[in-house]
Design a protein around this motif. Structure first.
Motif, PDB file in Angstrom:
ATOM      1  N   SER A  84      22.194   0.506   9.790  1.00  0.00           N
ATOM      2  CA  SER A  84      20.741   0.807   8.889  1.00  0.00           C
ATOM      3  C   SER A  84      21.277   2.480   9.076  1.00  0.00           C
ATOM      4  N   VAL A  85      21.559   3.050   9.546  1.00  0.00           N
ATOM      5  CA  VAL A  85      21.789   4.529   9.999  1.00  0.00           C
ATOM      6  C   VAL A  85      22.853   5.256   9.133  1.00  0.00           C
ATOM      7  N   ARG A  86      24.045   4.075   8.913  1.00  0.00           N
ATOM      8  CA  ARG A  86      25.416   3.733   8.526  1.00  0.00           C
ATOM      9  C   ARG A  86      24.981   3.388   6.587  1.00  0.00           C
ATOM     10  N   LEU A  87      24.033   2.879   6.640  1.00  0.00           N
ATOM     11  CA  LEU A  87      23.102   2.737   5.158  1.00  0.00           C
ATOM     12  C   LEU A  87      22.466   3.635   4.618  1.00  0.00           C
ATOM     13  N   ASP A  88      21.499   4.211   5.437  1.00  0.00           N
ATOM     14  CA  ASP A  88      20.993   4.730   4.984  1.00  0.00           C
ATOM     15  C   ASP A  88      21.498   6.578   4.274  1.00  0.00           C
ATOM     16  N   LEU A  89      22.845   6.539   5.699  1.00  0.00           N
ATOM     17  CA  LEU A  89      23.254   8.443   5.441  1.00  0.00           C
ATOM     18  C   LEU A  89      24.186   7.789   4.119  1.00  0.00           C
ATOM     19  N   ARG A  90      24.630   6.274   3.638  1.00  0.00           N
ATOM     20  CA  ARG A  90      25.609   5.999   2.593  1.00  0.00           C
ATOM     21  C   ARG A  90      25.276   6.421   1.179  1.00  0.00           C
ATOM     22  N   TYR A  91      23.351   5.878   1.089  1.00  0.00           N
ATOM     23  CA  TYR A  91      22.861   6.628  -0.004  1.00  0.00           C
ATOM     24  C   TYR A  91      22.162   8.039   0.056  1.00  0.00           C
ATOM     25  N   GLY A 140      15.244   0.585  -0.250  1.00  0.00           N
ATOM     26  CA  GLY A 140      17.041   0.635   0.563  1.00  0.00           C
ATOM     27  C   GLY A 140      17.213   0.019   0.671  1.00  0.00           C
ATOM     28  N   LEU A 141      19.020   0.730   0.922  1.00  0.00           N
ATOM     29  CA  LEU A 141      20.173  -0.515   0.997  1.00  0.00           C
ATOM     30  C   LEU A 141      19.867  -0.720   2.442  1.00  0.00           C
ATOM     31  N   TRP A 142      18.936  -0.775   3.271  1.00  0.00           N
ATOM     32  CA  TRP A 142      19.129  -1.178   4.565  1.00  0.00           C
ATOM     33  C   TRP A 142      18.028  -2.665   4.230  1.00  0.00           C
ATOM     34  N   GLN A 143      17.156  -2.433   3.129  1.00  0.00           N
ATOM     35  CA  GLN A 143      16.196  -3.475   2.701  1.00  0.00           C
ATOM     36  C   GLN A 143      16.983  -4.435   1.836  1.00  0.00           C
ATOM     37  N   VAL A 144      17.854  -4.248   1.369  1.00  0.00           N
ATOM     38  CA  VAL A 144      18.954  -5.302   0.125  1.00  0.00           C
ATOM     39  C   VAL A 144      19.731  -6.074   1.105  1.00  0.00           C
ATOM     40  N   SER A 145      20.462  -5.502   2.425  1.00  0.00           N
ATOM     41  CA  SER A 145      21.177  -5.147   2.950  1.00  0.00           C
ATOM     42  C   SER A 145      21.127  -6.536   4.421  1.00  0.00           C
ATOM     43  N   GLY A 146      20.085  -6.602   4.393  1.00  0.00           N
ATOM     44  CA  GLY A 146      19.522  -7.609   5.357  1.00  0.00           C
ATOM     45  C   GLY A 146      18.487  -7.406   6.323  1.00  0.00           C
ATOM     46  N   PRO A 188       0.828  -0.871   0.231  1.00  0.00           N
ATOM     47  CA  PRO A 188       0.141   0.093  -0.239  1.00  0.00           C
ATOM     48  C   PRO A 188       0.839   1.119   0.493  1.00  0.00           C
ATOM     49  N   GLN A 189       2.276   1.284   0.603  1.00  0.00           N
ATOM     50  CA  GLN A 189       2.740   2.596   0.276  1.00  0.00           C
ATOM     51  C   GLN A 189       3.337   3.365  -1.319  1.00  0.00           C
ATOM     52  N   LEU A 190       2.763   1.843  -2.383  1.00  0.00           N
ATOM     53  CA  LEU A 190       2.536   2.638  -3.463  1.00  0.00           C
ATOM     54  C   LEU A 190       1.380   2.860  -3.099  1.00  0.00           C
ATOM     55  N   LEU A 191       1.068   3.734  -2.997  1.00  0.00           N
ATOM     56  CA  LEU A 191      -0.260   4.849  -2.746  1.00  0.00           C
ATOM     57  C   LEU A 191       0.692   5.744  -2.218  1.00  0.00           C
ATOM     58  N   ASN A 192       0.877   6.180  -0.976  1.00  0.00           N
ATOM     59  CA  ASN A 192       2.339   7.026  -0.667  1.00  0.00           C
ATOM     60  C   ASN A 192       3.576   7.273  -1.388  1.00  0.00           C
ATOM     61  N   VAL A 193       3.791   6.776  -2.011  1.00  0.00           N
ATOM     62  CA  VAL A 193       4.649   6.575  -3.756  1.00  0.00           C
ATOM     63  C   VAL A 193       3.415   7.779  -5.063  1.00  0.00           C
ATOM     64  N   LEU A 194       2.469   7.557  -4.728  1.00  0.00           N
ATOM     65  CA  LEU A 194       1.747   7.382  -6.280  1.00  0.00           C
ATOM     66  C   LEU A 194       1.096   9.523  -5.744  1.00  0.00           C
ATOM     67  N   THR A 195       1.405   9.458  -4.280  1.00  0.00           N
ATOM     68  CA  THR A 195       1.314  11.228  -3.902  1.00  0.00           C
ATOM     69  C   THR A 195       1.962  11.536  -3.696  1.00  0.00           C
ATOM     70  N   GLY A 196       3.220  11.254  -3.762  1.00  0.00           N
ATOM     71  CA  GLY A 196       4.342  12.098  -4.033  1.00  0.00           C
ATOM     72  C   GLY A 196       5.200  12.055  -2.580  1.00  0.00           C
ATOM     73  N   ARG A 197       4.550  11.639  -1.184  1.00  0.00           N
ATOM     74  CA  ARG A 197       5.509  11.618  -0.395  1.00  0.00           C
ATOM     75  C   ARG A 197       6.612  10.277   0.493  1.00  0.00           C
ATOM     76  N   MET A 198       6.469   9.631  -0.450  1.00  0.00           N
ATOM     77  CA  MET A 198       7.667   8.844  -0.423  1.00  0.00           C
ATOM     78  C   MET A 198       8.383   8.431  -2.008  1.00  0.00           C
ATOM     79  N   SER A 199       9.057   7.870  -2.122  1.00  0.00           N
ATOM     80  CA  SER A 199      10.261   7.301  -3.129  1.00  0.00           C
ATOM     81  C   SER A 199      10.355   5.961  -3.028  1.00  0.00           C
ATOM     82  N   LEU A 200      10.338   5.604  -4.339  1.00  0.00           N
ATOM     83  CA  LEU A 200      10.516   3.904  -4.753  1.00  0.00           C
ATOM     84  C   LEU A 200      11.807   3.465  -3.648  1.00  0.00           C
ATOM     85  N   VAL A 201      12.176   4.083  -3.896  1.00  0.00           N
ATOM     86  CA  VAL A 201      14.511   3.736  -3.585  1.00  0.00           C
ATOM     87  C   VAL A 201      14.547   5.405  -2.432  1.00  0.00           C
ATOM     88  N   GLY A 202      14.827   5.010  -1.028  1.00  0.00           N
ATOM     89  CA  GLY A 202      15.289   6.035   0.081  1.00  0.00           C
ATOM     90  C   GLY A 202      15.523   4.860   1.193  1.00  0.00           C
TER      91      GLY A 202
END
Length: 500
Positions: free
Chosen positions: A466-473, A451-457, A409-423
């Motif tokens: 998780s913070v380090r991966l988000d900041l790297r992104y 995001g990077l956290w999703q594909v890293s564990g 359902p977060q695809l609706l958040n992406v559609l409304t511009g509040r989220m992105s597919l990756v972040g």
């Protein structure tokens, strides 16, 4: 010796150095001769890549020939075009796509294949302009894209095989690392966590001032930094990893590079800026000095517009394509206990703005009310709350979480511009309230469905990781990185690693 490179991802000093193991002055072990570090697999892997490119070219040429005959193109045109397409293999070689340094590296390898195919397209266009009777549109817009897809697909399959072999300890390059013990320890830990990089650290060199250290993380210390070049010659190492230490002055690094010129070793130097990489790093020469330029991260502009447009289009198409599955999931959640299908939760978005994030409900209706009594059993560190066997999760909810279907359902958040597919992961308000100025940089971009956290564990990651991966992104965001993360997300979901 190959040209010095920047170590991908950098080396970060995490925590203090553990107490060194004191011993009698260690006698450097007799290194194995260069022949013992056989790299026969490199030659065979390169041959396999070349054969895959030739196969992709032949298949594309065959497809083009069939279409040319069906469309009634002249035999001369077919012969000329086939000859030019055959040259695409040579053009791939000229673009450096067969360089041993980039084989198995992923994005850079694919970019070079793209450059080679683009060059083939240019070569195709020239005779098309010179001889109007030759219609090259089919080849430029049909056959060449097919060739690119086939070449990348075959290389991807070879790369997957290579990574699988490295996971079992095969097809690794022998490495000697030299620098401060803290950065060496971090390097050893990272190479063990990510064997697909292809490094096997076999020996270490530390500053003489450190004292008598016999090993670090189980890797023998064979000498000090001054004797590094001699150990490389005797040991036949393929990579010399230089990590941060005050010993490495520009003059000493230059001298080391000279000393390694007659060896097969590749000198790799870790930058001082640990987590900055990719498109923000540029090497240039000023007044004869090589300088590493670091551009500011880009959060606006044309690329951001393209990203937003791609998010909107992708979210819309996915919602349309997944509509039947979404209805089935909604019905399953409703039938479970009759409660609401969608769970709404306040989250923090870009620049600290709040929004309502949508998910399929995977817990009992009064899950939030039960949170206080479960706090003591929290298995996550930092401000997060996680339980591997959370009693609030429903039976259908466990299935949804295992495959991340509750996030759709977060695809609706992406559609409304509040989220992105990756972040970065969207934090709760109480989490963001505890952020310091460094962690708050996560809020400079839109939060992502993945995001990077999703594909890293996923949930297996610690709070700090998780913070380090988000900041790297945030620091290294690019459209290419988004594409890689989306591709890896599919694998992460299917493996179900860290999903609970």
């Amino acid at each position: 010796m190959r040209t010095p490179l920047v170590l991908p991802g950098g080396i970060g000093a995490r925590g203090a150095v553990r107490t060194p193991v004191l011993a009698a002055p260690p006698q450097p072990p007799q290194p194995a001769p260069a022949s013992a570090h056989s790299t026969v697999w490199e030659r065979w892997y390169r041959v396999a890549v070349v054969v895959s490119d030739v196969l992709a070219t032949l298949l594309a040429c065959g497809f083009g020939t069939v279409l040319a005959v069906a469309l009634g193109l002249s035999a001369g045109t077919r012969t000329a075009i086939l000859a030019v397409l055959a040259c695409s293999v040579v053009l791939c070689s000229l673009s450096g796509s067969w360089s041993p340094r980039i084989l198995g590296e992923g994005p850079e390898e694919y970019r070079r294949v793209g450059r080679g195919v683009f060059a083939a397209g240019v070569v195709l266009a020239v005779p098309g302009l010179a001889f109007p009777s030759w219609d090259v549109r089919l080849w430029v817009f049909g056959v060449l894209p097919l060739l690119a897809v086939l070449a990348v697909l075959l290389r991807y399959l070879l790369r997957r095989y290579l990574h699988s072999a490295r996971g079992t300890g095969r097809c690794l390059l022998p490495v000697i690392a030299a620098g401060d013990p803290r950065t060496l320890r971090d390097l050893v830990e990272r190479t063990r966590l990510q064997p697909h990089v292809g490094w096997r650290i076999e020996a270490l060199c530390v500053p003489a001032a450190v004292g008598q250290v016999s090993e670090i993380e189980g890797i023998p210390v064979v000498g000090d930094l001054e004797g590094l070049a001699g150990h490389v010659r005797r040991g036949g190492y393929r990579v010399v990893a230089v990590t941060a230490d005050q010993h490495w002055t520009p003059r000493r690094l230059q001298r080391l590079a000279w000393e390694l010129e007659d060896t097969p070793a590749e000198m790799v130097v870790a930058p001082v800026l640990m987590e900055v990489a990719g498109p923000r790093l540029h090497v240039s020469s000023v007044l004869g000095m090589p300088l590493l330029r670091v551009s500011a991260p880009v959060f606006n502009g044309a690329r951001r517009i393209i990203k937003s447009l791609a998010d909107w289009v992708s979210a819309f198409l996915l919602l349309v394509l997944l509509a039947p599955a979404l209805l089935v999931i909604a019905a399953a959640v409703k039938v479970t206990d009759g409660g609401p299908v969608i769970y709404r939760q306040r989250r923090i978005g870009r620049n600290g703005t709040t929004f309502t994030m949508l998910k399929f409900r995977s817990m009992v209706v009064d899950a939030d009310a039960q949170l206080s009594r479960l706090r003591a059993a929290n298995e996550a560190d930092g401000p997060l709350f996680k339980l591997r066997r959370d009693p609030r999760v429903t039976r259908i909810g466990a299935v949804l979480r295992r495959y991340s279907l509750d996030e759709l359902p977060q695809l609706l958040n992406v559609l409304t511009g509040r989220m992105s597919l990756v972040g970065p992961r969207p934090p709760l308000p109480e989490e963001s309230d505890a952020y310091d100025s460094e962690v708050r940089r996560r809020l400079l971009v839109k939060p992502g469905l993945t995001g990077l956290w999703q594909v890293s564990g996923r949930s297996d990651l610690s709070w700090a990781e998780s913070v380090r991966l988000d900041l790297r992104y945030v620091e290294n965001w690019s459209l290419a990185l988004d594409a890689v993360i989306l591709w890896k997300t599919v694998r992460a979901v299917l493996k179900k690693q860290g999903a609970y």
